[in-house]
Design an enzyme around this catalytic site. Sequence first.
Site, PDB file in Angstrom:
ATOM      1  N   SER A  14     -28.858  26.378  93.462  1.00 10.62           N
ATOM      2  CA  SER A  14     -28.015  25.857  92.387  1.00 10.62           C
ATOM      3  C   SER A  14     -26.558  26.275  92.549  1.00 10.62           C
ATOM      4  O   SER A  14     -26.233  27.380  92.982  1.00 10.62           O
ATOM      5  CB  SER A  14     -28.532  26.341  91.030  1.00 10.62           C
ATOM      6  N   LYS A  65     -33.613  18.769  80.161  1.00 11.15           N
ATOM      7  CA  LYS A  65     -32.495  18.381  79.294  1.00 11.15           C
ATOM      8  C   LYS A  65     -32.952  17.668  78.022  1.00 11.15           C
ATOM      9  O   LYS A  65     -32.395  17.891  76.943  1.00 11.15           O
ATOM     10  CB  LYS A  65     -31.511  17.504  80.068  1.00 11.15           C
TER      11      LYS A  65
END
Length: 250
Positions: A14, A65
């Site tokens: 990431s 999300k």
Amino acid sequence: MIKLGLIGRELGHSFSPEYFKKKFTALGEQNEYSYEALEFENWDKAERFIRQSGYHGFNVTIPYKKDAAKFCDYLDHWAEKIKAVNTLVTSPHGKVFGYNTDAPGFLQTLTDREIKVSKALILGSGGAASAISTAIKNQGGMSIIVSRSKKSGDFTYADLWKDESILRSTDIIINCSPIGTYPKTKNSPDIPYHQLNSDQILYDLVYNPPETVFLRRGKKAGCRTINGYEMLCNQADLSWEIWYSFVKEA
């Protein structure tokens, strides 16, 4: 110490932890803030951690999300429209505030390039796709969602091969799926690349590698190409502004 973190799966490569650590150092805040990657195999475990960990804020990435949006006590105007969040703030009173900085971060990349979208083909149907389609609608354009099943989108990938008018009627094709992300860099969305033309833009939200197979094939067709790094920086900076304002008000 103000503790911040990134919630998702498979976060070994990431961008966010290193980006924020550099940002804290540049601002002289490295002793005041920390940022860690936090992997959870399911949303229930992530939810418990958010409530109990004592962290002050989070970024949220694939695949959580939309789950995060349902969990929040408050959503900003973007998150309410999109039904997905990528930024969380936890208050001292136990409330969780959710924000979506993907949409404004994406719009800024269009504004910087003076791009006005008329009709977009969006590949993927997750939280990022929702953010991008909402952002384009806010700009006055429309979007077609392509997914693996009709339940999640307007068309399937198979439909693009059957009906050439779908892809050719759009001025920008945006990959909002993780296809092509490191380490699976040889993969690309299954679209009919031979139908592309030089008037179209290919935009990949993937940022690692900087040029995906999707973008290379678009460039070969004469398309203008944009990768996801600038949008990623934009949304990260907006997340930082949200966290910083909460900390200063606390």
